[in-house]
Each structure stands twice: as structure tokens, then as C-alpha cells.
Design a protein around this motif. Structure first.
Motif, PDB file in Angstrom:
ATOM      1  N   MET A 239      67.251  32.623 -85.077  1.00 28.44           N
ATOM      2  CA  MET A 239      67.055  34.055 -84.876  1.00 28.44           C
ATOM      3  C   MET A 239      68.230  34.811 -85.472  1.00 28.44           C
ATOM      4  O   MET A 239      69.382  34.408 -85.312  1.00 28.44           O
ATOM      5  CB  MET A 239      66.953  34.371 -83.377  1.00 28.44           C
ATOM      6  N   ALA A 240      67.948  35.897 -86.149  1.00 27.07           N
ATOM      7  CA  ALA A 240      69.022  36.751 -86.678  1.00 27.07           C
ATOM      8  C   ALA A 240      69.834  37.292 -85.517  1.00 27.07           C
ATOM      9  O   ALA A 240      69.280  37.802 -84.534  1.00 27.07           O
ATOM     10  CB  ALA A 240      68.428  37.895 -87.489  1.00 27.07           C
ATOM     11  N   VAL A 241      71.155  37.159 -85.599  1.00 28.51           N
ATOM     12  CA  VAL A 241      72.006  37.561 -84.487  1.00 28.51           C
ATOM     13  C   VAL A 241      71.845  39.047 -84.171  1.00 28.51           C
ATOM     14  O   VAL A 241      71.943  39.471 -83.015  1.00 28.51           O
ATOM     15  CB  VAL A 241      73.486  37.204 -84.787  1.00 28.51           C
ATOM     16  N   GLY A 242      71.541  39.844 -85.176  1.00 28.56           N
ATOM     17  CA  GLY A 242      71.344  41.271 -84.948  1.00 28.56           C
ATOM     18  C   GLY A 242      70.176  41.569 -84.039  1.00 28.56           C
ATOM     19  O   GLY A 242      70.165  42.598 -83.348  1.00 28.56           O
ATOM     20  N   HIS A 243      69.183  40.654 -83.998  1.00 24.81           N
ATOM     21  CA  HIS A 243      68.006  40.873 -83.165  1.00 24.81           C
ATOM     22  C   HIS A 243      68.349  40.778 -81.684  1.00 24.81           C
ATOM     23  O   HIS A 243      67.658  41.358 -80.845  1.00 24.81           O
ATOM     24  CB  HIS A 243      66.927  39.853 -83.519  1.00 24.81           C
ATOM     25  N   ALA A 244      69.443  40.062 -81.361  1.00 25.50           N
ATOM     26  CA  ALA A 244      69.859  39.937 -79.965  1.00 25.50           C
ATOM     27  C   ALA A 244      70.328  41.267 -79.402  1.00 25.50           C
ATOM     28  O   ALA A 244      70.396  41.448 -78.177  1.00 25.50           O
ATOM     29  CB  ALA A 244      70.972  38.899 -79.857  1.00 25.50           C
ATOM     30  N   PHE A 245      70.639  42.221 -80.274  1.00 27.90           N
ATOM     31  CA  PHE A 245      71.121  43.538 -79.842  1.00 27.90           C
ATOM     32  C   PHE A 245      69.994  44.568 -79.751  1.00 27.90           C
ATOM     33  O   PHE A 245      70.238  45.700 -79.335  1.00 27.90           O
ATOM     34  CB  PHE A 245      72.188  44.050 -80.818  1.00 27.90           C
ATOM     35  N   ARG A 246      68.781  44.169 -80.159  1.00 28.33           N
ATOM     36  CA  ARG A 246      67.672  45.122 -80.210  1.00 28.33           C
ATOM     37  C   ARG A 246      67.351  45.697 -78.837  1.00 28.33           C
ATOM     38  O   ARG A 246      67.231  46.916 -78.669  1.00 28.33           O
ATOM     39  CB  ARG A 246      66.443  44.429 -80.819  1.00 28.33           C
ATOM     40  N   ASP A 247      67.206  44.847 -77.815  1.00 28.03           N
ATOM     41  CA  ASP A 247      66.832  45.319 -76.476  1.00 28.03           C
ATOM     42  C   ASP A 247      67.972  45.162 -75.476  1.00 28.03           C
ATOM     43  O   ASP A 247      67.755  45.229 -74.264  1.00 28.03           O
ATOM     44  CB  ASP A 247      65.603  44.546 -75.983  1.00 28.03           C
ATOM     45  N   MET A 248      69.176  44.966 -75.969  1.00 33.40           N
ATOM     46  CA  MET A 248      70.336  44.820 -75.081  1.00 33.40           C
ATOM     47  C   MET A 248      70.642  46.143 -74.389  1.00 33.40           C
ATOM     48  O   MET A 248      70.700  47.182 -75.042  1.00 33.40           O
ATOM     49  CB  MET A 248      71.549  44.357 -75.892  1.00 33.40           C
ATOM     50  N   PRO A 249      70.836  46.132 -73.069  1.00 32.41           N
ATOM     51  CA  PRO A 249      71.206  47.382 -72.385  1.00 32.41           C
ATOM     52  C   PRO A 249      72.670  47.727 -72.634  1.00 32.41           C
ATOM     53  O   PRO A 249      73.499  46.850 -72.866  1.00 32.41           O
ATOM     54  CB  PRO A 249      70.968  47.045 -70.908  1.00 32.41           C
ATOM     55  N   PHE A 250      72.958  49.001 -72.569  1.00 33.51           N
ATOM     56  CA  PHE A 250      74.346  49.469 -72.680  1.00 33.51           C
ATOM     57  C   PHE A 250      74.954  49.427 -71.287  1.00 33.51           C
ATOM     58  O   PHE A 250      74.490  50.111 -70.375  1.00 33.51           O
ATOM     59  CB  PHE A 250      74.377  50.891 -73.240  1.00 33.51           C
ATOM     60  N   GLY A 251      76.009  48.593 -71.105  1.00 35.09           N
ATOM     61  CA  GLY A 251      76.552  48.396 -69.775  1.00 35.09           C
ATOM     62  C   GLY A 251      78.036  48.678 -69.665  1.00 35.09           C
ATOM     63  O   GLY A 251      78.681  49.165 -70.607  1.00 35.09           O
ATOM     64  N   SER A 252      78.583  48.333 -68.509  1.00 41.13           N
ATOM     65  CA  SER A 252      79.999  48.597 -68.236  1.00 41.13           C
ATOM     66  C   SER A 252      80.918  47.830 -69.184  1.00 41.13           C
ATOM     67  O   SER A 252      82.017  48.299 -69.490  1.00 41.13           O
ATOM     68  CB  SER A 252      80.324  48.235 -66.786  1.00 41.13           C
ATOM     69  N   ILE A 253      80.488  46.653 -69.639  1.00 40.94           N
ATOM     70  CA  ILE A 253      81.310  45.888 -70.580  1.00 40.94           C
ATOM     71  C   ILE A 253      81.505  46.655 -71.881  1.00 40.94           C
ATOM     72  O   ILE A 253      82.584  46.638 -72.480  1.00 40.94           O
ATOM     73  CB  ILE A 253      80.681  44.497 -70.863  1.00 40.94           C
ATOM     74  N   HIS A 254      80.482  47.386 -72.316  1.00 38.19           N
ATOM     75  CA  HIS A 254      80.595  48.177 -73.539  1.00 38.19           C
ATOM     76  C   HIS A 254      81.527  49.372 -73.336  1.00 38.19           C
ATOM     77  O   HIS A 254      82.268  49.759 -74.248  1.00 38.19           O
ATOM     78  CB  HIS A 254      79.215  48.659 -73.993  1.00 38.19           C
ATOM     79  N   VAL A 255      81.489  49.943 -72.132  1.00 39.39           N
ATOM     80  CA  VAL A 255      82.396  51.054 -71.813  1.00 39.39           C
ATOM     81  C   VAL A 255      83.841  50.564 -71.843  1.00 39.39           C
ATOM     82  O   VAL A 255      84.731  51.230 -72.388  1.00 39.39           O
ATOM     83  CB  VAL A 255      82.057  51.650 -70.429  1.00 39.39           C
ATOM     84  N   LYS A 256      84.083  49.375 -71.261  1.00 41.62           N
ATOM     85  CA  LYS A 256      85.443  48.816 -71.237  1.00 41.62           C
ATOM     86  C   LYS A 256      85.940  48.533 -72.651  1.00 41.62           C
ATOM     87  O   LYS A 256      87.068  48.887 -73.015  1.00 41.62           O
ATOM     88  CB  LYS A 256      85.446  47.528 -70.415  1.00 41.62           C
ATOM     89  N   ILE A 257      85.095  47.898 -73.451  1.00 38.13           N
ATOM     90  CA  ILE A 257      85.464  47.607 -74.840  1.00 38.13           C
ATOM     91  C   ILE A 257      85.726  48.909 -75.599  1.00 38.13           C
ATOM     92  O   ILE A 257      86.697  49.025 -76.351  1.00 38.13           O
ATOM     93  CB  ILE A 257      84.354  46.795 -75.527  1.00 38.13           C
ATOM     94  N   GLY A 258      84.837  49.880 -75.403  1.00 38.26           N
ATOM     95  CA  GLY A 258      84.985  51.166 -76.072  1.00 38.26           C
ATOM     96  C   GLY A 258      86.283  51.858 -75.695  1.00 38.26           C
ATOM     97  O   GLY A 258      86.954  52.447 -76.545  1.00 38.26           O
ATOM     98  N   ALA A 259      86.661  51.792 -74.420  1.00 38.54           N
ATOM     99  CA  ALA A 259      87.902  52.445 -73.958  1.00 38.54           C
ATOM    100  C   ALA A 259      89.124  51.805 -74.616  1.00 38.54           C
ATOM    101  O   ALA A 259      90.057  52.499 -75.036  1.00 38.54           O
ATOM    102  CB  ALA A 259      88.001  52.350 -72.441  1.00 38.54           C
ATOM    103  N   ILE A 260      89.118  50.474 -74.724  1.00 37.44           N
ATOM    104  CA  ILE A 260      90.258  49.768 -75.326  1.00 37.44           C
ATOM    105  C   ILE A 260      90.375  50.081 -76.809  1.00 37.44           C
ATOM    106  O   ILE A 260      91.466  50.363 -77.326  1.00 37.44           O
ATOM    107  CB  ILE A 260      90.117  48.253 -75.095  1.00 37.44           C
ATOM    108  N   LEU A 261      89.250  50.058 -77.527  1.00 40.79           N
ATOM    109  CA  LEU A 261      89.277  50.373 -78.954  1.00 40.79           C
ATOM    110  C   LEU A 261      89.529  51.863 -79.188  1.00 40.79           C
ATOM    111  O   LEU A 261      90.108  52.248 -80.206  1.00 40.79           O
ATOM    112  CB  LEU A 261      87.961  49.938 -79.605  1.00 40.79           C
ATOM    113  N   PHE A 262      89.091  52.694 -78.243  1.00 41.04           N
ATOM    114  CA  PHE A 262      89.351  54.140 -78.307  1.00 41.04           C
ATOM    115  C   PHE A 262      90.857  54.397 -78.322  1.00 41.04           C
ATOM    116  O   PHE A 262      91.369  55.178 -79.139  1.00 41.04           O
ATOM    117  CB  PHE A 262      88.698  54.818 -77.101  1.00 41.04           C
ATOM    118  N   ILE A 263      91.586  53.737 -77.422  1.00 37.79           N
ATOM    119  CA  ILE A 263      93.037  53.915 -77.362  1.00 37.79           C
ATOM    120  C   ILE A 263      93.687  53.365 -78.629  1.00 37.79           C
ATOM    121  O   ILE A 263      94.648  53.950 -79.159  1.00 37.79           O
ATOM    122  CB  ILE A 263      93.608  53.244 -76.097  1.00 37.79           C
TER     123      ILE A 263
END
Length: 429
Positions: A1-25
Motif C-alpha cells: 500500500m502506498a504510505v500516503g494512503h494511510a493518511f487519507r482517513d487519519m483523524p487529526f489528533g492531539s499528537i499532531h497538535v504536539k508535533i505542530g507546537a514543537i515545529l512551530f517554535i
């Protein structure tokens, strides 16, 4: 399976917020470092007994170092991974920047700033592609634009550092900037490696673990992930076929857009003082402009998620050009504020969309290299613009004509942006 397809129906969760905050800084630290010398230019000139031209060279040295750095770090990130690239770039930046605070003369400082740019460009090159490769398809555009909002926070941090520490001299300001490199430890500990890179390296089990942590569900552990074929870290492959046309256009956009923004930003304190504002009032004006950038990002994030990259980017750049023209011809302080705030609101919203769009144009194997070429175009403009704009201001051209000349590059950017493909809602390759 194309790895990009794993992101098709992935929910946006707290882990993404945490990652985003770290990269934001991390992104804010990048903006901080790029602007910090601009706000202590007066003390730098006095301390080292140099003129405006040499100050411009010292400011440009960081960007000059990023020119070869962006060409080097893009392929490196595609080869050794996103996480390792961030770690090495942060570490090198911290050491060299700290040493630059002890520079005894203009020549030594210029060399040190060049080397800082060389190593720091690794972080600048990969931050956006890294974040995009960890985000669900449906949230990628909105969330990535918010990452770009770290830029005005970095400007405010640079202004705050200059105000709090600047009284002790530019050396203390630079030393304080070097301490920010310790954030690289947090990034390395918390942010996972890109599943796209892991899949390309055949590390299937590690890719599964990261995807599970990111919230992917319903994927059998027996699934073998694939990614788009391509020669890892090959810059020359980016200039072949249809991808070659995209590469040339995006490099030109990075050059013209960066010139239009940076040529004005680096000389903004001087331009404002020429219009009658005191040095302290000029810095307050810039701080207010940075605050106005934040709603620009918010609106751009919402709109690009609904209407895509192309039209939102072009409309925002066009509006920014209008704000710049209004600022150039302003006859009162109120008109100056209106023009500058319009420019800040739309230009930085456009930057958020552009940084997102640029990374989506390339497959995983060459995403770092492609983004690096874009940074290369930006840094060429960043290096040339401060010196040329300084020359124009010192000549008989005048401030108004100089600002309108800078603004012309924004309108060229709009024309170029019409020729790139839309990427909203598409899986990354």
C-alpha cells in the motif's frame, strides 16, 4: 500500500497538535535568527565602527551561507531522514552562533554568520516537508499554514530580545539566540521520523509504529508500505520533464516573492525613520505589523483548506502588493499604518500557503531537495535585496520609488503562481 494512503482517513489528533507546537517554535527560532541583527544594527555599527554598507553585508552573510546550505541539506534530508537533519542543523547553529558573539571585527563576524547560515539552512529546508509528512490529508493545508505563523512570533521574539538584552550590546543578543538551539533536543525526543522516509528505507515496522502513533487505524501489520519511485536526493532529476517545469517556476516564485517581502522588511526601520518616526516608534510599528500577520495566517489557513492553494496564494500576494503600493505613496502616518498592516496581513498569509504548497509539489524521495531549491531561490534574493535596496535608498532614487520597485516583484509572483498545479486534497507521493 502506498504510505500516503494511510493518511487519507487519519483523524487529526492531539499528537499532531504536539508535533505542530514543537515545529512551530522551531520555525519561530528560524525567524528570530534571520532578523536579530536587523534590530541591533545601530549598536553593531558603533561597536565595530562600520558603515551601513558593511552592516548590510553582515546581515546578508547569514543568507549567503544558506545559498549553498539549502542545496546541500535538501539531499541530505532525503538521505539521512528528517529528524536527524533537524538535530544536526540545530546543534551546528548553536555552536557557531555562540562563537560569533565573540567576533572581534567585521570580517570575523561575517564569516561566522555565513557558517551559521550554512548549517542552519538544514532546519529551514526540512521543517515544512517534515510536518506535512506527518499530517492527515484533510488537515494538511490548514495545519501547515498555522506552522508558518511561527514567523511573526519569531519577529516579536527578536524585537523582545533586542529590547531586553540589546542594552548590553549586540554580542549578548547573539548569545541569547544561540541558546535557542537547545530546542533541538525537544524536537528530537518528541517528533517521530517521517513514515514516508521510513518506507523508502525499507523500515516497514518502524513506519507502522509511527503511523499507529499518529492515529492510523485498520492497517494490517502485514501491509508493506511503498512510496513514489525516484532517485533519493537527486537534484538534477528535479529538472526533467514536467517536474522540471514546476521546479523552475517555484524557484522563480521563491526569488520574486522573497525579494518583494525581504527587500522591504530589512530596511523597514530605516524607511519608517525617514518618514518621521523615532527609532522606538519604528520598532513598535514593526511589532504591531507582526501582530497583524497572525490573522493573515488564520484566514489563509481556513481559505486554502476550502478553495485550494493556487487562488488563495495569488489573491493574497496581489492584495499584499496593493498594501505595499499604498504604503509607498502614503502621505500621513495613518495611511502608513493602513498600508503596512495590509501588506503584513496578506503577505504572510501568502507565505503560509506557499510554504505548504511548495512541499506538496514533489514526491517523498526528492521533497527535501525540491524544497531546498526553493530556499536557494529565496536566499539569493535575501542576499542581494538588502544591499541593492540600501544602494537605491542612498542614491537619488528616493524611498517611494524604491518601495514601488520592490513591490513590482510581488506582481511578478502572481503571474508565475498561475502556472503551478493545485495540490489541496491530494495524497503526498
Amino acid at each position: 500500500m502506498a504510505v500516503g494512503h494511510a493518511f487519507r482517513d487519519m483523524p487529526f489528533g492531539s499528537i499532531h497538535v504536539k508535533i505542530g507546537a514543537i515545529l512551530f517554535i522551531a520555525w519561530a527560532i528560524e525567524a528570530w535568527e534571520m532578523l536579530i541583527l536587523t534590530y541591533v544594527a545601530g549598536d553593531l555599527a558603533t561597536s565595530l565602527q562600520i558603515g551601513p554598507t558593511q552592516v548590510g553585508i553582515a546581515i546578508s552573510a547569514l543568507f549567503l551561507g544558506m545559498i549553498p546550505g539549502s542545496l546541500l541539506w535538501g539531499p541530505i534530508a532525503d538521505r539521512i531522514g528528517r529528524k536527524a537533519t533537524c538535530a544536526w542543523s540545530f546543534a551546528g547553529y548553536g555552536v557557531i552562533t555562540l562563537l560569533s558573539s565573540f567576533a572581534p571585527n567585521f570580517e570575523t563576524l561575517t564569516v561566522a554568520r555565513f557558517l551559521s547560515g550554512l548549517v542552519f539552512s538544514g532546519l529551514f529546508t526540512i521543517t515544512f516537508p517534515y510536518f506535512e509528512e506527518l499530517l492527515p490529508v484533510k488537515s494538511r493545508g490548514k495545519a501547515s499554514v498555522y506552522l508558518a505563523a511561527g514567523w511573526p512570533i519569531g519577529i516579536l521574539a527578536a524585537l523582545g530580545t533586542s529590547a531586553l538584552v540589546g542594552g548590553h550590546g549586540w554580542r549578548w543578543v547573539i548569545a541569547a539566540s544561540a541558546l535557542a538551539s537547545l530546542w533541538g533536543i525537544v524536537l528530537y525526543k518528541v517528533v517521530p521520523e517521517s513514515p514516508y522516509w521510513l518506507a523508502r528505507k525499507g523500515r516497514n515496522e518502524a513506519a507502522h509504529q509511527v503511523l499507529q502513533r499518529l492515529g492510523a487505524r485498520g492497517i494490517s501489520r502485514d501491509t508493506i508500505f511503498t512510496s513514489a519511485e525516484g532517485k533519493t536526493g537527486s537534484i538534477w532529476s528535479l529538472f526533467k520533464g514536467k517536474l522540471g517545469i514546476i521546479t523552475v517556476i517555484q524557484i522563480l516564485i521563491n526569488f520574486t516573492f522573497s525579494w518583494g517581502y525581504w527587500g522591504l522588511q530589512t530596511w523597514m526601520p530605516t524607511l519608517l525613520q525617514d518618514r518621521g518616526l523615532s527609532a522606538s516608534s519604528s520598532l513598535s510599528f514593526i511589532a504591531l505589523s507582526a501582530v497583524m500577520m497572525i490573522p493573515g495566517y488564520i484566514t489563509a489557513s481556513y481559505l486554502t483548506g476550502r478553495f485550494g492553494r493556487k487562488w488563495i496564494f495569488n489573491i493574497y500576494v496581489l492584495a499584499a502588493g496593493g498594501g505595499g503600493a499604498y504604503f509607498a505613496t502614503a502621505s500621513t502616518e495613518t495611511e502608513m499604518y493602513i498600508g503596512m498592516f495590509v501588506l503584513a496581513f496578506f503577505s504572510l498569509g501568502a507565505w503560509g500557503v506557499w510554504d505548504t504548497w511548495m512541499g506538496e509539489l514533489y514526491p517523498s524521495a526528492t521533497r527535501g531537495s525540491g524544497f531546498g531549491l526553493g530556499i536557494f531561490g529565496q536566499r539569493v534574493a535575501n542576499t542581494i535585496a538588502p544591499s541593492l535596496v540600501g544602494f537605491l535608498l542612498a542614491s537619488t532614487t528616493g524611498a517611494t520609488s524604491t518601495i514601488l520597485f520592490i513591490n513590482m516583484f510581488l506582481f511578478i509572483t502572481v503571474i508565475l503562481g498561475l502556472f503551478l498545479p493545485e495540490t489541496e486534497g491530494r495524497e503526498l507521493e
